[in-house]
Design a protein around this motif. Sequence first.
Motif, PDB file in Angstrom:
ATOM      1  N   ASN A 236       0.813  -1.214   0.000  1.00 15.78           N
ATOM      2  CA  ASN A 236       0.000   0.000   0.000  1.00 15.78           C
ATOM      3  C   ASN A 236       0.845   1.262   0.000  1.00 15.78           C
ATOM      4  N   GLU A 237       2.167   1.114  -0.114  1.00 18.13           N
ATOM      5  CA  GLU A 237       3.043   2.271  -0.030  1.00 18.13           C
ATOM      6  C   GLU A 237       3.882   2.499  -1.281  1.00 18.13           C
TER       7      GLU A 237
ATOM      8  N   ASN B 156      -6.184   3.309  -2.119  1.00 16.48           N
ATOM      9  CA  ASN B 156      -7.043   3.777  -1.031  1.00 16.48           C
ATOM     10  C   ASN B 156      -6.656   3.162   0.305  1.00 16.48           C
ATOM     11  N   ASN B 157      -5.467   2.561   0.357  1.00 19.01           N
ATOM     12  CA  ASN B 157      -4.949   1.948   1.579  1.00 19.01           C
ATOM     13  C   ASN B 157      -5.785   0.756   2.057  1.00 19.01           C
TER      14      ASN B 157
ATOM     15  N   SER C 117      -5.753  -3.012   2.203  1.00  8.19           N
ATOM     16  CA  SER C 117      -4.650  -3.966   2.085  1.00  8.19           C
ATOM     17  C   SER C 117      -5.069  -5.195   1.283  1.00  8.19           C
TER      18      SER C 117
ATOM     19  N   ARG D  69     -11.626   6.739   2.966  1.00  6.42           N
ATOM     20  CA  ARG D  69     -11.324   6.409   1.584  1.00  6.42           C
ATOM     21  C   ARG D  69     -11.911   7.468   0.666  1.00  6.42           C
TER      22      ARG D  69
ATOM     23  N   HIS E 255      -1.691   8.718  -3.065  1.00  2.94           N
ATOM     24  CA  HIS E 255      -0.813   8.085  -4.046  1.00  2.94           C
ATOM     25  C   HIS E 255      -1.329   8.412  -5.446  1.00  2.94           C
TER      26      HIS E 255
ATOM     27  N   LEU F  18      -1.219  -1.207  10.344  1.00  2.00           N
ATOM     28  CA  LEU F  18      -1.437   0.227  10.485  1.00  2.00           C
ATOM     29  C   LEU F  18      -0.527   0.827  11.550  1.00  2.00           C
TER      30      LEU F  18
ATOM     31  N   ARG G 262       2.903   1.301  10.185  1.00  2.00           N
ATOM     32  CA  ARG G 262       3.026   2.484   9.338  1.00  2.00           C
ATOM     33  C   ARG G 262       3.155   3.751  10.160  1.00  2.00           C
TER      34      ARG G 262
END
Length: 422
Positions: free
Chosen positions: A55-56, A75-76, A78, A169, A178, A413, A416
């Motif tokens: 997700n990064e 949209n993060n 996973s 989201r 992103h 999470l 992160r």
Amino acid sequence: MKDEWFHSSFILPKGAPMQRSKSALVLAGGGVAGAAYEIGALCAIDQILEQHSVNEFDSYVGTSAGALVGSCLANNISPRTLLSVLDSPAFGIDQLEPQHLFSLNLPAALARIRHLPAALGTITRNLLTGQGVSLFDLAERLAPSLPSGLYDANALEGYLRAALELPGRTNRFSRLNHELAIIATDLDTGERAIFGHPPLEDVAISQAVSASAAIPFFYRPVRIDDRDYIDGGIRGTVSLDVAIEGGAELIVCINPMVPFDNSHHLPGHAISDEGVPQIGSQVFRTFIHAGLHYHIKQIRRRHPEVDIILIEPSRDDHVMFHDSTMRYQTRLTIARHAFETVATQLTQHFSRYSELLGRHGIMISDRQLCQDLIDLKDLGDDFGAMRSIMMGDGALSRTPAGLAHTLAELDRLLGRIEGSGA
């Protein structure tokens, strides 16, 4: 994965600091099977990453099924969550079910029926006057009575819109953290359309995904602002150039569709013996695969400074070939198959991946992934236990599957947040 999947173009000077390069994830199409393969592969990739997650990536480029997966990652959401929604609701997202993918295009079918009497009249006159009617004549006469697609992608659009409008989201390209590009084909011009880039940056992400996934004849074309769009794979299943134009120095590309090597088949089991569906599948896969590898060859020639990692099934992969790409029932089997095969190749080639990714500031470890492969061998068909392993808790956990999923997400999470120094 084979050795040619690795592409390394530079060597880091001894003693030079490792800096995080700009990276992109490029996801190809492949129907329901393709999406399931990408989710399983991403779970394996996510497991091997030490301080980062899938997700990064700095940017995501998706085509057709890859557009659906990529829009969720941007949209993060996973890959663990995506794995869960293949079978049950998770984190507010409904389970992906057949009605979201196979909504019949009945209004268009009823509207086209008006052409049927004239077609039947012409066919009847030709028969009565002795002119005869060939199968091609019959198909040509009846074609105007057929709808522009068997199914309507609006149901998929509504499903994704509901997921992306949940708190935290967004359904807008401009509000993402992103970069996201979704590839479709303009039906009236045959040109590539890049949603997320001008002049298509204001289209809702869910609309762009439904347009990108509109497989010709299977789905009706998706109309957006008086333009009709179809599957982005028509113009090439991946668009690495879009990622490179965005500044990517490292590209991970996942392609679920490869032609099947059936050269050692038993008597009576040639692809031609399997009938039209398998012949059509092989032709489509060959066309897509040849275009992809030509595209990669040109990109490497023009941009030798960019590292590309291509992940795709082996040419003798029976699981990925012998089922229809749109068969819903095999999604969990394919997700597990992708996890196991990609995890196996990641561990077998670990030193080479570690060296390549290390130059881009990305650290990996295969310890947990090796353990996951051991656990999966003893698993059987228990999807709850399988999901527990693939989600990253690393063993045949006795924790309830839903709780294991929640804890895995929470751990990701928190990781992160710690990594950002918050």
